[in-house]
Design a protein around this motif. Structure first.
Motif, mmCIF file in Angstrom:
data_model
loop_
_atom_site.group_PDB
_atom_site.id
_atom_site.type_symbol
_atom_site.label_atom_id
_atom_site.label_comp_id
_atom_site.label_asym_id
_atom_site.label_seq_id
_atom_site.Cartn_x
_atom_site.Cartn_y
_atom_site.Cartn_z
ATOM 1 N N LEU A 1 -1.868 2.851 -0.405
ATOM 2 C CA LEU A 1 -1.153 2.371 0.424
ATOM 3 C C LEU A 1 -1.542 2.503 1.636
ATOM 4 O O LEU A 1 -1.862 3.016 2.289
ATOM 5 C CB LEU A 1 0.689 2.908 0.135
ATOM 6 C CG LEU A 1 1.369 2.910 -1.102
ATOM 7 C CD1 LEU A 1 2.183 3.860 -1.322
ATOM 8 C CD2 LEU A 1 1.668 1.746 -1.616
ATOM 9 N N ASP B 1 1.671 -2.259 4.071
ATOM 10 C CA ASP B 1 3.062 -1.743 3.655
ATOM 11 C C ASP B 1 4.381 -1.740 3.364
ATOM 12 O O ASP B 1 5.490 -1.375 3.457
ATOM 13 C CB ASP B 1 2.897 -0.485 2.105
ATOM 14 C CG ASP B 1 1.881 -1.282 0.590
ATOM 15 O OD1 ASP B 1 2.402 -1.981 0.180
ATOM 16 O OD2 ASP B 1 1.208 -0.416 1.153
ATOM 17 N N LEU C 1 7.800 -7.182 3.496
ATOM 18 C CA LEU C 1 8.978 -6.024 2.632
ATOM 19 C C LEU C 1 10.234 -7.212 2.363
ATOM 20 O O LEU C 1 10.828 -7.076 1.110
ATOM 21 C CB LEU C 1 8.962 -4.780 3.471
ATOM 22 C CG LEU C 1 10.240 -4.285 2.073
ATOM 23 C CD1 LEU C 1 9.544 -3.841 1.024
ATOM 24 C CD2 LEU C 1 10.539 -2.777 3.019
ATOM 25 N N THR D 1 1.212 -8.438 -1.237
ATOM 26 C CA THR D 1 0.444 -7.563 -0.824
ATOM 27 C C THR D 1 -0.991 -7.727 -0.702
ATOM 28 O O THR D 1 -1.575 -6.682 -0.695
ATOM 29 C CB THR D 1 0.835 -5.797 -1.366
ATOM 30 O OG1 THR D 1 1.071 -5.639 -3.040
ATOM 31 C CG2 THR D 1 2.767 -5.768 -1.144
ATOM 32 N N TRP E 1 7.299 0.080 -7.997
ATOM 33 C CA TRP E 1 7.068 -0.002 -6.835
ATOM 34 C C TRP E 1 8.469 0.420 -5.786
ATOM 35 O O TRP E 1 7.886 0.882 -5.286
ATOM 36 C CB TRP E 1 7.747 -1.836 -7.354
ATOM 37 C CG TRP E 1 8.093 -3.048 -5.885
ATOM 38 C CD1 TRP E 1 7.252 -2.822 -4.944
ATOM 39 C CD2 TRP E 1 8.804 -2.954 -5.172
ATOM 40 N NE1 TRP E 1 8.001 -4.029 -4.026
ATOM 41 C CE2 TRP E 1 8.878 -3.026 -4.185
ATOM 42 C CE3 TRP E 1 10.420 -2.068 -5.309
ATOM 43 C CZ2 TRP E 1 10.598 -3.130 -2.752
ATOM 44 C CZ3 TRP E 1 11.362 -2.100 -4.316
ATOM 45 C CH2 TRP E 1 11.381 -3.026 -2.945
ATOM 46 N N GLN F 1 6.471 2.246 -2.549
ATOM 47 C CA GLN F 1 7.658 0.782 -1.646
ATOM 48 C C GLN F 1 8.022 2.272 -0.436
ATOM 49 O O GLN F 1 7.830 2.565 0.700
ATOM 50 C CB GLN F 1 7.944 0.243 -2.087
ATOM 51 C CG GLN F 1 8.717 -1.290 -0.300
ATOM 52 C CD GLN F 1 7.561 -1.358 0.208
ATOM 53 O OE1 GLN F 1 6.761 -2.032 -0.207
ATOM 54 N NE2 GLN F 1 7.387 -0.740 1.857
ATOM 55 N N ALA G 1 5.302 4.295 1.030
ATOM 56 C CA ALA G 1 4.475 3.693 2.498
ATOM 57 C C ALA G 1 5.463 4.835 3.745
ATOM 58 O O ALA G 1 4.665 4.410 4.917
ATOM 59 C CB ALA G 1 5.035 2.098 2.652
#
Length: 323
Positions: free
Chosen positions: A17, A21, A27, A111, A194, A198, A201
């Protein structure tokens, strides 16, 4: 265990990461576009299953009205014979699995990251680790469920026995329960593959990673009865711990599948709704402890770790921190 807890934020599953991200436009685009693509994929799978079945039972000539009748029948928990239960398993696996698969696939494209990175930090998907998680979770959870059932004032027949009058029918139901393995994998891909990554990050604090994903996972089941919500949250916390500790979602997928399979075989037929109560699980604390025990057994015992195809560098914390 203090070192283990602190090391979860440095899990190898989170190692790739970076600033990309945390980009808000990327996002937002992922969430919006992924949601749309996932919804289309899920609806398409639903149509591909429900329309042929509607014609198969003679309601096809009624068009959308007939399709609506079939949909209501699928949602009615009073219908739980072998045939309708098997169809529910197939329909649920296909439609619920399509959304996460499509969503995470688009996230990987956005990504510029290999899809495999949302599954594992290892160089390959560790199927043996998933199987080991399933087997050990069954071993740990089965006595809890059986003891819980025996403690009930009015115990009901296990679905495995009551779903069909013949051994053949019961065997078919048990085999069909295997569909819950890809179903569990899809949920793990979405919430631990995911969402957990996420969130990491922005924060590597284990309490944030495990707590937030557990709450979101529970809320996504749309049952806010306190006991049920807590049960789902505890499971989500356990699965997040497994993912961070083992460096991928293979172990949590096995445990998740074991939970669902045991539930529909021993507690309620698939489609009846709800989760095991604290009386059946002997408390949510025991459930969470079971997930930790399974994880630590696989990570710490060399022979089991070899069987599970788990390498020490893939675990958290790193070997040096453990030492």
């Amino acid at each position: 265990m203090g070192g283990v807890w602190r090391g979860l934020g440095q899990s190898s599953f989170l190692a790739d990461l970076g600033p990309r991200d945390r980009e808000a436009p990327r996002l937002a685009a992922t969430i919006i576009a992924g949601g749309c693509v996932g919804l289309v994929a899920s609806v398409a799978c639903w149509i591909l299953i429900m329309v042929p079945y509607t014609f198969m039972i003679g309601l096809g000539r009624e068009g959308l009205l007939g399709l609506g009748k079939v949909a209501l029948m699928f949602e009615d928990s009073h219908f739980h014979d072998l045939g309708i239960t098997l169809l529910r398993l197939i329909e649920s696996t296909a439609t619920d699995g399509a959304f996460p698969l499509a969503f995470v696939s688009l996230a990987a494209v956005m990504t510029h990251r290999p899809f495999r990175r949302y599954i594992t930090a290892a160089s390959h998907v560790r199927w043996r680790l998933m199987l080991m998680g399933l087997v050990l979770s069954v071993v740990v959870m089965s006595p809890l469920i059986i003891a819980g059932r025996l403690s009930l004032a009015h115990p009901i027949r296990p679905p495995m026995v009551g779903i069909a009058p013949t051994l053949v029918g019961r065997g078919v139901y048990a085999i069909a329960a295997g569909l819950l393995i890809p179903a569990a994998a899809a949920e793990e891909l979405m919430f631990r593959g995911w969402l957990l990554r996420q969130l990491a990050a922005f924060s590597r604090r284990p309490l944030v990673l495990i707590g937030v994903t557990a709450i979101v996972f529970s809320a996504a089941h749309f049952d806010f009865t306190p006991e049920v919500f807590l049960n789902h949250a505890v499971m989500g916390a356990g699965f997040a711990y497994m993912t961070l500790r083992s460096g991928g979602i293979e172990l949590s997928t096995g445990a998740h599948a074991a939970n669902n399979i045991l539930f529909i075989l021993l507690v309620k037929p698939f489609g009846m709704g709800g989760v095991a109560s604290s009386g059946i699980w002997l408390g949510d604390l025991g459930l969470l402890l079971g997930y930790v025990v399974v994880t630590e057994a696989i990570v710490r015992l060399p022979q089991i770790r070899v069987w599970a195809d788990l390498e020490l560098p893939e675990t958290a914390p790193p070997p040096a921190a453990t030492a």
